[in-house]
Design a protein around this motif. Structure first.
Motif, PDB file in Angstrom:
ATOM      1  N   ASN A 125       0.824  -1.209   0.000  1.00 19.11           N
ATOM      2  CA  ASN A 125       0.000   0.000   0.000  1.00 19.11           C
ATOM      3  C   ASN A 125       0.858   1.260   0.000  1.00 19.11           C
ATOM      4  OD1 ASN A 125      -2.472   1.480   0.122  1.00 19.11           O
ATOM      5  ND2 ASN A 125      -2.134   1.762   2.320  1.00 19.11           N
ATOM      6  N   HIS A 128       2.673   1.740  -3.294  1.00 15.98           N
ATOM      7  CA  HIS A 128       1.646   2.239  -4.213  1.00 15.98           C
ATOM      8  C   HIS A 128       1.468   3.752  -4.059  1.00 15.98           C
ATOM      9  CE1 HIS A 128      -2.965   2.529  -4.793  1.00 15.98           C
ATOM     10  NE2 HIS A 128      -2.412   2.644  -5.978  1.00 15.98           N
ATOM     11  N   LYS A 129       1.378   4.216  -2.819  1.00 17.84           N
ATOM     12  CA  LYS A 129       1.183   5.649  -2.553  1.00 17.84           C
ATOM     13  C   LYS A 129       2.436   6.471  -2.870  1.00 17.84           C
ATOM     14  CE  LYS A 129      -2.400   5.258   0.940  1.00 17.84           C
ATOM     15  NZ  LYS A 129      -2.763   5.461   2.342  1.00 17.84           N
ATOM     16  N   ARG A 132       2.789   6.733  -6.507  1.00 17.00           N
ATOM     17  CA  ARG A 132       1.566   7.218  -7.174  1.00 17.00           C
ATOM     18  C   ARG A 132       1.183   6.326  -8.350  1.00 17.00           C
ATOM     19  NH1 ARG A 132       3.703  13.303  -6.727  1.00 17.00           N
ATOM     20  NH2 ARG A 132       3.266  13.545  -4.529  1.00 17.00           N
ATOM     21  N   LEU A 133       1.139   5.039  -8.072  1.00 17.86           N
ATOM     22  CA  LEU A 133       0.801   4.055  -9.099  1.00 17.86           C
ATOM     23  C   LEU A 133      -0.708   3.822  -9.128  1.00 17.86           C
ATOM     24  CD1 LEU A 133       3.570   1.420  -8.262  1.00 17.86           C
ATOM     25  CD2 LEU A 133       3.623   3.153 -10.064  1.00 17.86           C
ATOM     26  N   ASP A 134      -1.190   3.276 -10.229  1.00 22.43           N
ATOM     27  CA  ASP A 134      -2.608   2.914 -10.319  1.00 22.43           C
ATOM     28  C   ASP A 134      -2.933   1.727  -9.421  1.00 22.43           C
ATOM     29  OD1 ASP A 134      -3.053   4.935 -12.171  1.00 22.43           O
ATOM     30  OD2 ASP A 134      -2.684   3.622 -13.885  1.00 22.43           O
ATOM     31  N   ALA A 135      -1.962   0.844  -9.233  1.00 21.39           N
ATOM     32  CA  ALA A 135      -2.134  -0.339  -8.386  1.00 21.39           C
ATOM     33  C   ALA A 135      -0.777  -0.711  -7.809  1.00 21.39           C
ATOM     34  CB  ALA A 135      -2.690  -1.499  -9.213  1.00 21.39           C
TER      35      ALA A 135
END
Length: 194
Positions: A125, A128-129, A132-135
């Motif tokens: 998580n 991902h943040k 700044r990925l889509d998933a």
């Protein structure tokens, strides 16, 4: 700076390549998993991982390689495979003059999530943040490798502190060593009272 992070494993070896920019900004350049065939002997499995890591290093030309340090596990065969793959990565980097740094799992968890006991979902998580990925990158081995690379970018090169044995330690490693010393002292005190 470009860092190749490696989450070593004989069945699945995760890799993540990140570029660092100003103000701790990070950009993902590549991510994936190198696998080996469980049905083959360890020699051929290591050769598969070796070839995969060679391709990744040649494709991305990292400035530094960061590898997860394995220091304890219950499954000896898993530890052996992980250590063997770590050795391959270290040698591949050394052949090319690329510096190598090692990071403990708790150090990576603390750098990425702020919690040295974070689970894999929390790491995925935060990766991902941060990126700044889509998933989140998948599987978890790939996300872990990206987290290792980010940890190295944010930590920078060089020792943070020297241990009592003169070994280089990051701040997380120094905290871990201090916690172990305190636990040993507490154990010795309780034993001496008996």
């Amino acid at each position: 700076m470009r860092v190749l992070g490696i989450d070593p494993g004989l069945t699945r070896c995760g890799f993540g390549v990140v570029d660092g920019g100003p103000a701790r900004s990070v950009r993902l350049e590549g991510v994936g998993v190198i696998t080996s065939n469980k049905g083959q002997g360890v020699d051929l499995r290591l050769l598969e991982i070796y070839r995969g890591l060679t391709h990744v290093i040649e494709q991305y030309a990292p400035d530094m390689v960061a590898i997860e340090r394995v220091f304890s596990q219950n499954n000896v065969s898993t530890v052996m495979g992980t250590a063997q793959v770590s050795g391959l990565a270290i040698v591949l980097a050394a052949e090319r003059g690329i510096p190598v740094e090692m990071h403990t799992p708790s150090e990576v968890k603390r750098a990425i999530t702020g919690n040295g006991r974070a689970d894999k979902a929390q790491i995925q998580n935060m990766v991902h943040k941060i990126l700044r990925l889509d998933a989140p990158p998948k599987p978890a081995d790939a996300a872990d490798a990206v987290a290792i690379a980010i940890t190295q970018l944010w930590r920078g090169s060089g020792p943070v502190k020297l241990g009592s044995d003169g070994a280089r330690r990051t701040s997380a490693q120094a905290q871990w060593a201090e916690a172990e010393r305190k636990a040993r002292r507490a154990q010795e005190k309780s034993t001496s009272r008996l």
